[in-house]
Motif scaffolding. Structure first.
Motif, short mmCIF file in Angstrom:
data_model
loop_
_atom_site.label_atom_id
_atom_site.label_comp_id
_atom_site.label_asym_id
_atom_site.label_seq_id
_atom_site.Cartn_x
_atom_site.Cartn_y
_atom_site.Cartn_z
N VAL A 232 0.85 -1.19 0.00
CA VAL A 232 0.00 0.00 0.00
C VAL A 232 0.89 1.24 0.00
O VAL A 232 1.81 1.36 0.82
N GLU A 233 0.60 2.15 -0.91
CA GLU A 233 1.39 3.38 -1.03
C GLU A 233 0.46 4.59 -1.12
O GLU A 233 -0.51 4.57 -1.88
N ARG A 234 0.73 5.62 -0.33
CA ARG A 234 -0.13 6.80 -0.26
C ARG A 234 -0.11 7.61 -1.55
O ARG A 234 -1.08 8.33 -1.84
N ARG A 235 0.96 7.54 -2.32
CA ARG A 235 1.05 8.21 -3.62
C ARG A 235 1.26 7.15 -4.68
O ARG A 235 0.60 6.13 -4.70
N GLN A 236 2.24 7.39 -5.57
CA GLN A 236 2.73 6.32 -6.44
C GLN A 236 4.05 5.84 -5.88
O GLN A 236 4.75 6.55 -5.16
N CYS A 237 4.40 4.61 -6.19
CA CYS A 237 5.61 4.03 -5.63
C CYS A 237 6.85 4.84 -5.99
O CYS A 237 6.97 5.37 -7.11
N ALA A 238 7.76 4.92 -5.04
CA ALA A 238 9.08 5.54 -5.23
C ALA A 238 9.01 7.00 -5.63
O ALA A 238 9.83 7.48 -6.40
N GLN A 239 8.05 7.74 -5.07
CA GLN A 239 7.92 9.15 -5.40
C GLN A 239 8.31 10.07 -4.25
O GLN A 239 8.22 11.28 -4.37
N GLU A 240 8.72 9.50 -3.13
CA GLU A 240 9.15 10.33 -2.01
C GLU A 240 10.68 10.33 -1.93
O GLU A 240 11.32 10.65 -2.91
N SER A 241 11.26 9.98 -0.80
CA SER A 241 12.71 10.07 -0.67
C SER A 241 13.44 9.15 -1.64
O SER A 241 14.57 9.45 -2.05
N SER A 242 12.82 8.04 -2.05
CA SER A 242 13.45 7.15 -3.03
C SER A 242 13.68 7.86 -4.36
O SER A 242 14.64 7.55 -5.08
N TRP A 243 12.80 8.79 -4.70
CA TRP A 243 12.95 9.57 -5.93
C TRP A 243 13.87 10.76 -5.72
O TRP A 243 14.67 11.12 -6.59
N ALA A 244 13.80 11.37 -4.55
CA ALA A 244 14.44 12.67 -4.33
C ALA A 244 15.93 12.59 -4.05
O ALA A 244 16.64 13.58 -4.17
N GLY A 245 16.44 11.43 -3.67
CA GLY A 245 17.85 11.32 -3.29
C GLY A 245 18.79 11.35 -4.48
O GLY A 245 18.39 11.49 -5.63
N GLY A 246 20.07 11.19 -4.17
CA GLY A 246 21.09 11.28 -5.21
C GLY A 246 21.45 9.94 -5.85
O GLY A 246 21.85 9.88 -7.00
N GLY A 247 21.37 8.86 -5.07
CA GLY A 247 21.66 7.55 -5.64
C GLY A 247 23.08 7.07 -5.47
O GLY A 247 23.51 6.15 -6.16
N ILE A 248 23.86 7.67 -4.55
CA ILE A 248 25.21 7.18 -4.29
C ILE A 248 25.10 5.89 -3.48
O ILE A 248 24.44 5.86 -2.44
N VAL A 249 25.74 4.84 -3.94
CA VAL A 249 25.64 3.54 -3.26
C VAL A 249 26.77 3.43 -2.23
O VAL A 249 27.60 2.52 -2.27
N SER A 250 26.79 4.39 -1.33
CA SER A 250 27.73 4.41 -0.21
C SER A 250 27.32 5.51 0.74
O SER A 250 26.84 6.56 0.30
N PRO A 251 27.49 5.32 2.05
CA PRO A 251 27.40 6.47 2.94
C PRO A 251 28.43 7.52 2.50
O PRO A 251 29.50 7.18 1.98
N LEU A 252 28.13 8.80 2.71
CA LEU A 252 29.00 9.85 2.17
C LEU A 252 30.42 9.75 2.69
O LEU A 252 31.39 9.84 1.93
N TYR A 253 30.59 9.62 3.99
CA TYR A 253 31.91 9.43 4.59
C TYR A 253 31.83 8.13 5.39
O TYR A 253 31.60 8.16 6.60
N PRO A 254 32.01 7.00 4.75
CA PRO A 254 31.65 5.72 5.38
C PRO A 254 32.42 5.41 6.66
O PRO A 254 31.91 4.68 7.52
#
Length: 362
Positions: free
Chosen positions: A30-52
Motif C-alpha cells: 500500500v502506497e499513499r502516492r505512487q511508488c518511489a515518489q518520495e525520498s526514493s525519488w528525491a535522493g542522489g543515488g550514491i551507493v555508499s554512505p557519504l563518509y563511510p
C-alpha cells in the motif's frame, strides 16, 4: 487475506515485497502516492554512505552487503522489465577531507579500496574539478544509480508478479488491531487484512506508530537538491567536498546536493538552499557556471538516532514489524534491509545479525 501487508512503496518497501513474493508469499503493498515518489525519488543515488568511515559498525555492516548486491539487482531489473536503473561503477573522489588518516585507517582495517591520490591522478581522472587541490581520496568501487529509474524498474517488477497486490494512491489512516495483535490497516474507505503488517513508510512511519503509543526517533529531515543540464563527459564520477556532492548521470546531467534541514513535513524548496547548493557546485566544478539549473526539488529523509534504522518486530504488538529510519542511506542500505527483514519474517537463518536494529520495549 495476504500473508504480508507492506505500508510504503519506496525502494525498501518494494524490494521487500519482491523478496517475500519470490519466496512464495502473497503480498499486498500500500502506497499513499505512487511508488518511489518520495525520498526514493528525491535522493542522489550514491551507493555508499557519504563518509563511510564516520559511521557506526551497524551501518557499515549493512552498507558492505548492499554495495556488493546492486550490480546483480540492476542487471536483473533491466532484463526483467526493460528499464535500465543506470548503475555507474565509476568510483568516488573525496576532496578536502579533514580526517583523512581516519579514513585510511578504516580502509586498511577492513581491507577496503580507499587510497590517497596526488594532484596528477585527480586532474587526469576529473579534469574539470576546481584547480588547486594537491591531493584527494579515491574509492574506485563506489557506484551510483539513477534512483528514479530504479524506482520505475522495481515498480514494473512488482506488477509482473501475480502474488503481489499493488495499491497506490491509498492512504493508511490507522492500524487495525485487537488485543495486542495487528490484523491489518485501516484506509479511508476500507480495511486491508494480513497475517503480518510491515511499516516501511519512511518519514511517515513514526506517525503510524504514534497511533499505538509507540515513540521512536524517526522524523522527517528535508533535503534539497538541484540539477544542472550539463553535457556528457563533463563529470564522470561522484565528487564529494565538505559534505556536498556532484553526481553524474548517463545523459550528462549533474546533480548537486544536498541540504540537511529539520523542517517537519514541509517539502517546499527555498531560494537560500538553491543559492547555497549552486555556489558549492561552482566551487567543486567552476565550469558548471556555463550550464543552466534545470530543476530544484526537496525530499524528506526518515531521520533516526545515529542513522541506525529500526528493523524488526514492534514490541507489544503481534503481527507488526517495522523497517524505517534509514536516514540518508535508504537506497544504500535497501538490499541489506530487505535481507534483514525477509530473514526475520520468513524465519530463515539470518545472513546479517538483526540485533543492532531491533526496537526495544519501553
Amino acid at each position: 487475506m495476504a500473508d504480508f501487508l507492506i505500508v510504503g512503496g519506496g525502494v525498501i518497501g518494494m524490494m521487500l515485497a519482491r523478496e517475500l513474493a519470490d519466496a512464495g508469499a502473497d503480498v499486498t503493498l500500500v502506497e499513499r502516492r505512487q511508488c518511489a515518489q518520495e525520498s526514493s525519488w528525491a535522493g542522489g543515488g550514491i551507493v555508499s554512505p557519504l563518509y563511510p568511515w564516520r559511521y557506526p559498525q551497524a551501518i557499515t555492516a549493512l552498507a558492505d552487503y548492499s554495495q556488493g548486491f546492486y550490480p546483480q539487482l540492476a542487471a536483473q531489473l533491466k532484463e526483467e522489465t526493460g528499464i535500465d536503473p543506470e548503475l555507474r561503477q565509476d568510483g568516488l573522489v573525496f576532496l578536502r577531507v579533514a580526517d583523512q588518516q581516519a579514513a585510511l585507517d578504516w580502509a586498511a582495517q577492513g581491507q577496503r579500496r580507499l587510497e590517497k591520490v596526488d594532484a596528477a591522478f585527480l586532474y587526469e581522472t576529473e579534469p574539470d574539478v576546481a584547480p588547486g587541490f594537491s591531493e584527494a581520496l579515491w574509492m574506485p568501487d563506489v557506484a551510483s544509480i539513477r534512483n528514479p529509474r530504479l524506482g520505475q524498474a522495481l515498480r514494473a517488477s512488482l506488477q509482473k508478479r501475480a502474488n503481489i497486490r499493488l495499491l497506490e494512491e491509498t492512504d493508511v489512516v490507522d492500524l487495525y488491531h485487537e488485543e495486542g495483535e495487528v490484523l491489518g490497516v485501516q484506509g479511508k474507505q476500507m480495511v486491508l487484512a494480513a497475517r503480518h503488517t510491515i511499516l516501511c513508510a519512511g518519514a511517515w512511519t513514526g506517525l503510524l506508530l504514534n497511533k499505538l503509543d509507540q515513540t521512536t526517533a524517526i522524523k522527517p529531515v528535508r533535503g534539497q537538491m538541484i540539477l544542472f543540464k550539463a553535457p556528457k563527459g563533463l563529470l564522470n564520477r561522484v565528487v564529494l567536498m565538505d559534505g556536498r556532492y556532484l553526481i553524474p548521470r548517463n545523459d550528462g546531467r549533474i546533480l548537486a546536493g544536498s541540504t540537511l534541514e529539520y523542517a517537519g513535513f514541509d517539502k517546499h524548496t527555498t531560494e537560500d538552499a538553491l543559492i547555497s547548493l549552486r555556489d558549492t557546485a561552482y566551487q567543486i566544478m567552476p565550469r558548471l557556471r556555463d550550464y543552466d539549473i534545470e530543476h530544484h526539488w526537496a525530499g524528506l529523509r526518515p531521520g533516526s538516532l545515529d542513522g541506525i534504522p529500526l528493523m524488526g518486530p514492534v514490541p507489544g504488538y503481534r503481527g507488526l514489524s517495522i523497517s524505517a529510519g534509514h536516514f540518508r542511506n535508504g537506497l544504500v542500505l535497501a538490499p541489506a534491509a530487505t535481507q534483514v527483514m525477509a530473514d526475520q519474517l520468513l524465519q530463515r537463518p539470518p545472513k546479517i545479525d538483526p540485533a543492532p536494529y531491533q526496537l526495544l520495549a519501553d
